[in-house]
Enzyme design. Structure first.
Site, PDB file in Angstrom:
ATOM      1  N   ARG A 133      -3.751  -4.921   6.668  1.00 59.69           N
ATOM      2  CA  ARG A 133      -4.940  -5.538   7.275  1.00 59.69           C
ATOM      3  C   ARG A 133      -6.178  -4.641   7.184  1.00 59.69           C
ATOM      4  NH1 ARG A 133      -0.640  -7.631  10.467  1.00 59.69           N
ATOM      5  NH2 ARG A 133      -0.692  -9.915  10.530  1.00 59.69           N
ATOM      6  N   HIS A 192       0.855  -1.191   0.000  1.00 58.50           N
ATOM      7  CA  HIS A 192       0.000   0.000   0.000  1.00 58.50           C
ATOM      8  C   HIS A 192       0.891   1.242   0.000  1.00 58.50           C
ATOM      9  CE1 HIS A 192       1.122   0.081   4.197  1.00 58.50           C
ATOM     10  NE2 HIS A 192       0.563  -1.109   4.402  1.00 58.50           N
ATOM     11  N   ASP A 223       5.344   0.018  12.971  1.00 61.69           N
ATOM     12  CA  ASP A 223       5.725  -1.163  13.745  1.00 61.69           C
ATOM     13  C   ASP A 223       6.925  -0.790  14.622  1.00 61.69           C
ATOM     14  OD1 ASP A 223       3.847  -3.129  12.530  1.00 61.69           O
ATOM     15  OD2 ASP A 223       4.918  -2.550  10.732  1.00 61.69           O
ATOM     16  N   GLY A 248       1.993   3.042   2.264  1.00 65.90           N
ATOM     17  CA  GLY A 248       3.056   3.042   3.276  1.00 65.90           C
ATOM     18  C   GLY A 248       4.301   2.338   2.741  1.00 65.90           C
ATOM     19  N   HIS A 249       4.104   1.209   2.060  1.00 65.14           N
ATOM     20  CA  HIS A 249       5.239   0.498   1.443  1.00 65.14           C
ATOM     21  C   HIS A 249       5.846   1.350   0.332  1.00 65.14           C
ATOM     22  CE1 HIS A 249       2.809  -3.049   2.943  1.00 65.14           C
ATOM     23  NE2 HIS A 249       3.989  -3.307   3.468  1.00 65.14           N
ATOM     24  N   LEU A 259      -1.866   3.330   7.647  1.00 68.38           N
ATOM     25  CA  LEU A 259      -2.031   2.347   6.569  1.00 68.38           C
ATOM     26  C   LEU A 259      -1.477   1.002   7.023  1.00 68.38           C
ATOM     27  CD1 LEU A 259      -1.295   4.172   3.211  1.00 68.38           C
ATOM     28  CD2 LEU A 259      -3.376   4.053   4.555  1.00 68.38           C
ATOM     29  N   SER A 260      -2.201  -0.047   6.689  1.00 70.86           N
ATOM     30  CA  SER A 260      -1.802  -1.406   7.047  1.00 70.86           C
ATOM     31  C   SER A 260      -2.431  -2.356   6.029  1.00 70.86           C
ATOM     32  CB  SER A 260      -2.336  -1.755   8.449  1.00 70.86           C
ATOM     33  OG  SER A 260      -2.368  -3.156   8.633  1.00 70.86           O
ATOM     34  N   GLN A 309       6.348 -15.963  11.603  1.00 67.24           N
ATOM     35  CA  GLN A 309       5.994 -14.852  12.484  1.00 67.24           C
ATOM     36  C   GLN A 309       4.494 -14.741  12.755  1.00 67.24           C
ATOM     37  OE1 GLN A 309       7.631 -11.884   9.535  1.00 67.24           O
ATOM     38  NE2 GLN A 309       5.993 -10.606  10.354  1.00 67.24           N
ATOM     39  N   GLY A 343       9.210   0.729   8.582  1.00 65.12           N
ATOM     40  CA  GLY A 343       8.187   1.716   8.929  1.00 65.12           C
ATOM     41  C   GLY A 343       8.096   1.932  10.432  1.00 65.12           C
TER      42      GLY A 343
HETATM   43  O1  PAF Z   1       6.863  -5.646   8.755  1.00 69.05           O
HETATM   44  C1  PAF Z   1       6.763  -6.627   7.971  1.00 69.05           C
HETATM   45  O2  PAF Z   1       6.136  -6.561   6.925  1.00 69.05           O
HETATM   46  C2  PAF Z   1       7.426  -7.946   8.363  1.00 69.05           C
HETATM   47  O3  PAF Z   1       7.404  -8.133   9.736  1.00 69.05           O
HETATM   48  C3  PAF Z   1       8.859  -8.098   7.799  1.00 69.05           C
HETATM   49  C4  PAF Z   1       9.787  -7.037   8.380  1.00 69.05           C
HETATM   50  C5  PAF Z   1       8.833  -7.965   6.286  1.00 69.05           C
HETATM   51  C6  PAF Z   1       9.415  -9.466   8.169  1.00 69.05           C
HETATM   52  O4  PAF Z   1       8.647 -10.488   7.624  1.00 69.05           O
END
Ligand code: PAF
Length: 294
Positions: A189, A36, A152, A38-39, A186-187, A63, A149
């Site tokens: 999710r 999105h 997080d 943010g990325h 932005l996320s 994770q 970002g």
């Molecule tokens: O923030 C994220 O999208 C994930 O935790 C990451 C850093 C890509 C690791 O999988």
């Protein structure tokens, strides 16, 4: 501009090796896809600061503390590739789980202490999965700079600490959170929110902003601030996982009276659930300097 695409570790190394040998800086943006704005900001920031930009797209099974969350995580490689190219990536590395974890791994990377509270407490194993995959990605990409970002915030602090403790020669670059006009961070999710949940979701940012403003206007007790600000979260459908102040370096909870004229900022942070969707956000709070009484 078109970006090179590879699903293999060897492919990533073959692409980046000559750039490294030529002395070019490599900026790295690790992602789990479902990209999105943010990325996009992360990739554009990497583009502005590095000679070569690599983006990884990998939904890291290690994770996820809930299998359903892993299954539901959006996978949309063609759309993600378009975002990467448009934002200026040179390489997109999108490995399979078998490429990243062939066989039973016996090595994991774990940061202790910083992971004790907040997301670390509510998502057992989550940060171990993050640091393990990020360490592997750092080993594959060999970046000069890595872009993460600030949304997080705990992840950022943990990855910074891992980078320092394991002597990775990588500079971490924090990138500010991108928000919707109503403040919602932005996320990936957010797309799962129903229309009603989406209407309610900015309450987390409003609560953080209230905490921020109270601290700035000279409030003297963390617990009172949290109580006053949490009022914003008191809405039907919102389940608060945590809403608190933390030390932004150690991620230890901070409660009670604030030392007069404290120089150290506090991080207000929260995690809420709206139905099946978990949202996190944070705001750094700096104290207003009081005039000295002399
Ligand atoms: O923030 C994220 O999208 C994930 O935790 C990451 C850093 C890509 C690791 O999988």
């Amino acid at each position: 501009m078109s970006a090179a695409f590879t699903g293999t570790i060897q492919g990533a190394r073959d692409f980046l090796g000559p750039h490294r040998t030529a002395g070019r800086t490599i900026g790295f943006v690790p992602t789990m896809g479902a990209l999105h704005a943010g990325h996009r900001r992360l990739i554009e920031t990497a583009r502005a600061q590095s000679d070569v930009v690599a983006v990884s797209i990998f939904v890291n099974p290690l994770q996820f503390d809930r299998a359903a969350d892993f299954e539901r995580y959006a996978r949309q490689i063609p759309a993600d590739l378009a975002v990467c190219e448009d934002a200026g990536a040179d390489l997109v590395f999108a490995p399979s789980a078998a490429e990243m974890y062939p066989g039973q791994a016996q090595t994991f990377v774990e940061v202790i202490g910083l992971t004790d509270h907040f997301c670390g407490a509510s998502r057992p194993g989550h940060f171990r999965g993050v640091t393990t995959v990020v360490a592997k990605l750092f080993g594959i990409i060999g970046p000069t700079l890595a872009f993460f970002g600030e949304k997080d915030a705990q992840q950022l602090a943990i990855v910074k600490r891992m980078t320092r403790d394991l002597n990775f020669p990588i500079t971490m670059v924090p990138v500010p959170t991108v928000r919707e006009p109503d403040g919602l961070a932005l996320s990936s999710r957010n797309v799962r929110l129903t229309a009603e949940e989406r209407r309610v979701a900015p309450c987390l940012y409003r609560a953080l902003t209230r905490a921020h403003d109270l601290i700035q206007s000279g409030a003297v007790d963390c617990d009172e601030v949290i109580q006053a600000a949490a009022f914003e979260l008191d809405r039907p459908g919102v389940r608060v996982e945590y809403f608190a102040f933390a030390d932004p370096e150690t991620f230890e909870p901070v409660a009670g009276p604030i030392a007069p004229n404290s120089e150290k900022p506090l991080l207000a942070l929260g995690a809420i659930w709206l139905g099946e969707t978990r949202l996190i956000d944070n705001r750094l709070c700096r104290f207003r300097k009081l005039p000295s009484s002399a």
